[in-house]
Design an enzyme around this catalytic site. Structure first.
Site, short mmCIF file in Angstrom:
data_model
loop_
_atom_site.label_atom_id
_atom_site.label_comp_id
_atom_site.label_asym_id
_atom_site.label_seq_id
_atom_site.Cartn_x
_atom_site.Cartn_y
_atom_site.Cartn_z
N ASP A 62 5.53 0.14 6.53
CA ASP A 62 5.72 1.05 7.67
C ASP A 62 5.38 2.44 7.15
OD1 ASP A 62 6.59 2.76 9.64
OD2 ASP A 62 8.60 1.90 9.81
N TYR A 158 0.07 13.07 21.06
CA TYR A 158 -1.00 12.47 20.25
C TYR A 158 -2.02 13.53 19.84
CZ TYR A 158 -4.97 9.36 19.21
OH TYR A 158 -6.04 8.72 18.61
#
Length: 262
Positions: A62, A158
């Protein structure tokens, strides 16, 4: 590029899978990093059918967890040596109007797209620097986005994260300029990957368009009226990592059919 150790994040599909194949075909040893061990295993098996003698390590991680990243990188380096090529490809995009972008979504986009790039680069860089000092050049390629070069509505978190990736690329490139390491970013436009498939489903759900209409609406931003293909990005990664690219440093290169030209 024979026998150089390349680590690719988000290697289980899309651009990451295409990059892994392109680097394997150039003779690199590979570490495939991603969240899903199953996807990485499938990708490794597919690569071995095309490059039978490939040395490949799976590194499930991760990228938002710095301890997990450090452990995975240490494992990879214990088997394949220091990383010479790092492709920070893992990313995630979620759409939401700014007024409905809560703190959790904002942080998630920063964690995955920007902090993840930071964590993996920090884990890899010491070994890369040692190898570069001994004569094996280091190459860091960050897969950003045209969203790192311009704004897009409804994906403000984003866009902010990808602008951060471009800024990090430029700053680190200056630090590494005399150390036989280059740092560049590739900024694809809408690319035929799972992220675009998710965007298409979102458009269909919110507008009632057909899937074909939604795909075309995204492709229409590209002056060539098409989606970028993952292999086109992969070929650019190879170009930045191959001999002859040493003077290309600190750049954010658009792969968008000319969208930025307008």
């Amino acid at each position: 590029m024979q026998d150089r150790h390349a680590l690719v994040t988000g290697a289980g599909s899309g651009i990451g899978a295409a990059v892994a194949l392109a680097l394997a075909q150039q003779g690199c040893r590979l570490t495939l990093a991603g969240r899903s061990h199953g996807k990485l295993q499938q990708q490794a098996e597919a690569l071995r059918t095309q490059v039978p003698d490939l040395a490949v390590v799976l590194a499930p991680m991760d990228i938002t967890d710095p301890l997990a990243v450090q452990g995975a990188v240490q494992l990879a380096q214990s088997q394949l040596g220091p990383v010479n090529i790092l492709v920070n490809n893992a990313g995630q995009a979620r759409s939401q109007p700014f007024v409905r972008t809560d703190a959790a979504l904002w942080q998630q986009m920063l964690d995955v797209n920007l902090s993840g790039t930071f964590h993996v680069t920090q884990a890899v860089l010491p070994g890369m620097q040692d190898a570069a000092a001994s004569g094996t050049p280091g190459r860091i390629v960050n897969i950003a986005s045209t969203a790192g070069l311009m704004g897009y509505a409804y994906v403000s978190a984003y866009v902010a994260a990808k602008h951060g990736v471009v800024g990090l690329t430029r700053a680190l490139a200056l630090e590494m300029a005399r150390k036989n390491i280059t740092v560049n970013a590739l900024c694809p436009g809408y690319t035929d990957t799972e992220i675009v498939q998710d965007a298409v489903r979102n458009i269909v759900a919110k507008t009632g368009q057909t899937e074909a209409q939604a795909r075309q609406s995204l492709a229409a931003r590209n002056p060539q009226q098409r989606l970028v293909q993952p292999l086109e990005v992969a070929h650019s990664v190879v170009w930045l990592c191959a001999p002859g690219s040493e003077a290309i440093n600190g750049q954010a290169i658009a792969i968008d059919g000319g969208e930025q030209a307008g």
